[in-house]
Motif scaffolding. Structure first.
Motif, PDB file in Angstrom:
ATOM      1  N   ARG A   1       0.838  -1.209   0.000  1.00 44.60           N
ATOM      2  CA  ARG A   1       0.000   0.000   0.000  1.00 44.60           C
ATOM      3  C   ARG A   1       0.871   1.255   0.000  1.00 44.60           C
ATOM      4  NH1 ARG A   1      -5.006   2.148   2.121  1.00 44.60           N
ATOM      5  NH2 ARG A   1      -5.177   4.114   0.973  1.00 44.60           N
TER       6      ARG A   1
ATOM      7  N   GLU B   1       2.462   1.781  -3.330  1.00 46.52           N
ATOM      8  CA  GLU B   1       1.450   2.283  -4.256  1.00 46.52           C
ATOM      9  C   GLU B   1       1.215   3.780  -4.058  1.00 46.52           C
ATOM     10  OE1 GLU B   1      -0.862   0.641  -6.634  1.00 46.52           O
ATOM     11  OE2 GLU B   1       0.859  -0.715  -6.664  1.00 46.52           O
ATOM     12  N   GLU B   2       1.345   4.227  -2.811  1.00 42.71           N
ATOM     13  CA  GLU B   2       1.106   5.636  -2.497  1.00 42.71           C
ATOM     14  C   GLU B   2       2.316   6.518  -2.779  1.00 42.71           C
ATOM     15  OE1 GLU B   2      -1.575   7.215  -1.602  1.00 42.71           O
ATOM     16  OE2 GLU B   2      -2.948   5.507  -1.319  1.00 42.71           O
TER      17      GLU B   2
ATOM     18  N   GLY C   1       0.832  -4.996  -8.409  1.00 38.68           N
ATOM     19  CA  GLY C   1       1.535  -3.801  -8.867  1.00 38.68           C
ATOM     20  C   GLY C   1       2.945  -4.005  -9.356  1.00 38.68           C
TER      21      GLY C   1
ATOM     22  N   HIS D   1       5.670  -4.764  -7.663  1.00 35.98           N
ATOM     23  CA  HIS D   1       6.643  -4.159  -6.755  1.00 35.98           C
ATOM     24  C   HIS D   1       7.637  -5.209  -6.265  1.00 35.98           C
ATOM     25  CE1 HIS D   1       4.264  -0.499  -6.594  1.00 35.98           C
ATOM     26  NE2 HIS D   1       3.187  -1.238  -6.312  1.00 35.98           N
TER      27      HIS D   1
END
Length: 283
Positions: free
Chosen positions: A86, A89-90, A116, A118
């Motif tokens: 998270r 993503e931010e 994503g 990552h």
């Protein structure tokens, strides 16, 4: 250990939890390694439900970090990677993902790629010797998912908090959560399951509770069940330990709200600031 060494995380997979003949007598800070067996880890996201948890938390943690100008975060209770992913993503610049469970870290690495693409920077570490295994200084440390309750002795809790404190920048912040054990100990268990364990068909409830142990049972739709032995931290005790280790200000939220009746929240979130307060501010 970085993501490049991820393949070394997986050892021989254990599928059976080991609590011996007296499960309620198992009260050791390192026993979680025998509790997060591979089959349980594989079901953990079923318990969490990433999409539901994303919706229930909203931007609480992100906003708390942003308002303090945080750019680097050490996630010391990575689990299967929900918060690490998270934060990436931010757009946080540095996110390092640590956990004591190799099985959890391997799952987190997979989830980072799945959600994503990552590449998580993962490191297996014991909180009591965090500075030995993780290097650098961070604007924030997060210890979420009721993870701190795996420590059964006050000595271990103080040592872990001291390690967190030492790894923070001079004005850094620790965000640590816990179940509302006060309500469980004083009034019995009830849970709305709205925020942390969001899986619709998974039942998480205490099987046994006393002042030194909360033994939780997790039952899944396929009939399988697992247990976690945890220490039932009281809210004010946790806050006191944070202050005694050196944190200057500790704000506590109940289910992400700043005002609440003590017996209502399922979870408390403590936000402990390291920034030194002069005497006037402290008063």
């Amino acid at each position: 250990m970085t993501a490049d060494h991820r393949s070394g995380l997986r050892g021989p997979a254990s599928t059976v939890q080991e609590f011996g003949d007296a499960p309620t007598e198992v009260r050791e800070s390192t026993h979680y390694k025998h509790e997060y067996v591979q089959t349980f880890v594989d079901k953990w996201d079923e318990l969490i439900d990433w999409r539901a948890r994303y919706a229930s938390e909203g931007r609480f943690f992100v906003d708390q970090l942003r308002t303090r100008g945080v750019t680097s975060v050490l996630d010391v209770a990575t689990g299967t990677g929900f918060h690490s992913v998270r934060l990436l993503e931010e757009g946080f610049e540095t996110v390092v993902s640590a956990d004591g469970s190799a099985e959890m870290l391997a799952k987190a690495f997979d989830n980072g790629m799945k959600f994503g693409g990552h590449v998580l920077r993962v490191v297996q570490a014991d909180w009591r010797w965090l500075n030995r295994d993780v290097h650098g200084e961070y604007d924030a440390i997060i210890c979420l998912g009721n993870s701190f309750t795996h420590l059964f002795s006050e000595r271990d809790r103080r040592k872990a908090l001291a390690e967190f404190y030492a790894m923070l920048s001079h004005d850094g912040v620790l965000i640590l959560d816990q179940r509302n054990y006060d309500a469980i100990l004083d009034n019995g268990f009830s849970s709305k399951h709205r925020y942390y364990y969001c899986g619709d068909d998974v039942v998480a409830e205490p099987e046994y509770v006393d002042d030194g142990l909360a033994r939780f049972r997790y039952r899944f739709p396929d009939g399988s069940q697992y247990h976690l032995n945890m220490f039932p931290l009281r809210k004010d005790y946790t806050r006191r330990l944070m202050h005694e280790v050196g944190f200057q200000r500790v704000d506590t939220y109940g289910d992400f709200q700043s005002t609440y009746a003590d017996d209502e929240p399922d979870f408390f979130v403590h936000i402990a600031e390291k920034a030194y307060l002069d005497q006037e501010d402290a008063e």
